[in-house]
Design a protein around this motif. Sequence first.
Motif, PDB file in Angstrom:
ATOM      1  N   HIS A 148     -12.731 -47.034  44.241  1.00 14.11           N
ATOM      2  CA  HIS A 148     -13.924 -47.136  43.411  1.00 14.11           C
ATOM      3  C   HIS A 148     -14.616 -48.466  43.752  1.00 14.11           C
ATOM      4  CE1 HIS A 148     -11.702 -44.098  41.166  1.00 14.11           C
ATOM      5  NE2 HIS A 148     -12.819 -43.809  40.518  1.00 14.11           N
ATOM      6  N   TRP A 149     -15.905 -48.537  43.496  1.00 19.24           N
ATOM      7  CA  TRP A 149     -16.621 -49.802  43.667  1.00 19.24           C
ATOM      8  C   TRP A 149     -17.248 -50.192  42.342  1.00 19.24           C
ATOM      9  CZ3 TRP A 149     -22.234 -50.708  45.306  1.00 19.24           C
ATOM     10  CH2 TRP A 149     -22.459 -52.090  45.504  1.00 19.24           C
ATOM     11  N   VAL A 169     -19.882 -48.247  37.791  1.00 22.85           N
ATOM     12  CA  VAL A 169     -18.783 -47.909  38.692  1.00 22.85           C
ATOM     13  C   VAL A 169     -19.262 -46.818  39.647  1.00 22.85           C
ATOM     14  CG1 VAL A 169     -16.429 -47.041  38.908  1.00 22.85           C
ATOM     15  CG2 VAL A 169     -17.043 -48.480  36.953  1.00 22.85           C
ATOM     16  N   PRO A 171     -17.899 -44.061  42.160  1.00 25.92           N
ATOM     17  CA  PRO A 171     -16.633 -43.395  42.483  1.00 25.92           C
ATOM     18  C   PRO A 171     -16.476 -43.208  43.989  1.00 25.92           C
ATOM     19  CG  PRO A 171     -18.230 -41.786  41.746  1.00 25.92           C
ATOM     20  CD  PRO A 171     -18.884 -43.137  41.571  1.00 25.92           C
ATOM     21  N   ASN A 176     -20.343 -44.053  48.279  1.00 23.63           N
ATOM     22  CA  ASN A 176     -19.657 -45.323  48.038  1.00 23.63           C
ATOM     23  C   ASN A 176     -19.858 -46.249  49.234  1.00 23.63           C
ATOM     24  OD1 ASN A 176     -17.671 -47.411  47.762  1.00 23.63           O
ATOM     25  ND2 ASN A 176     -16.574 -46.117  46.317  1.00 23.63           N
TER      26      ASN A 176
END
Length: 331
Positions: A148-149, A169, A171, A176
Motif C-alpha cells: 500500500h502507499w 491510502v 492500494p 500504485n
Amino acid sequence: MSSRHNILFLLLIFVVGSANGQSFPLPPDGVDVVGEVRTLEARHEDTLLSLGREHGVGFEEMRRANPGVDTWLPGEGTGIVIPNRFILPDAKREGIVINLAEMRLYYYPGDYSDKAGTVETYPISVGRMDWSTPLGVSRITERTENPHWIPPQSIREERARQGRPLPEVVPPGPDNPLGRHRIRLDIPGGAYLIHGTNEPRGIGMRVTHGCIRMFPEDVESLFHRVPRGTRVNIVNQPVKAGWSEDGLLVEIHPVLPDDAENGFDAAEPPTLEEAVLAVATALERGDGRIDHQRLTRSVQEADGIPEVISRHPAAAREGRESLVGPLSALD
C-alpha cells in the motif's frame, strides 16, 4: 595484471549478462571500469526509451549519448549509441551504491550470493531538487511485496494544488506509484524507499519525491536477493575518474540546477576544477600523464560516456609502485 588475466577478464565481460540491468565481473584491484559502449541500428518501432529499457539505460543517459536523435522517432537504420561502459563510483564496493549524479544504482552481491565476484548496475530515477534524495550510508530495513502507499501530507497537498487529489491510502494495483516492490531504507526524517513504478517512462530522470525509482523488472530482481541489513551508500559524483587497461578515464555528468522547474535542459557541466580534483584523486592510485585538452573536452560535453584522458594509455599499467604527484601530472 598478466596478459592471460587480461584476456580472461575481457572474455567475461562479453559472457556474463543479466536480463535485468547489466552484470559484469567485478574488476580486479587497480581497474575501475566495466562494460563497453556499443552502437546498433534502430528498428522502425524503436524509441530511445524502448531501446534504453531493453539495454538497461535510463532516459537521460540515452538522450545525452545520442544528441540530435529524435527521442520518439529515431528512424529505421539510425545508428544508436548504447552507453554501457561505466566507471565504478569512488565508494566502498559493498552492498548498494547509488550515484545521484548519473542516476544509476550499483549492486555488489558479495560472498553470500551465487553472483559473488560481480557488480550489477541499473538505471534509476532520483529526487527533484525540491524533494532531494539525501546522501550518506544507510541500511535496508524492510522489503514489502504489493505494498500500500500512504502519501505524505506534503505530496497530497502538492497533488491537490495540481488538481490531481490523492486518497489517504493507495492500494496495491496498477495505480500504485510504488509498483509491486518496496525496499525501505533507515534514513531519518522521512520514508525513503527503493521501489518500482507504474510509469516506467520516467526512469533515468529526476522526477521523484526523494525515493529511488527503478524499472519494475529491475527492482523485482533486487527485491528477492538483497537481505535486510544490506548497506546502501548514496553519493553524488558528477565526475568519476578511474583506471582501465586503456589508462585513466573520466566520466562526466551534468550538474542539475537548484531550480527543478528549469528541467534537464538547464543542467550545466561541472567545473574543470571539479574534474581536476577527481583526476588528482585517481592519480594517487597510479601514474600517468594527462591530456588536458581531452579532459577539458570531456567536461564540456558531459555526455556520461567514459573517455580516455591519458597521453600514453598503455604506459605504466603493470607493476606500478611509485606514485606521481597528481597536480604535476595535469599538464
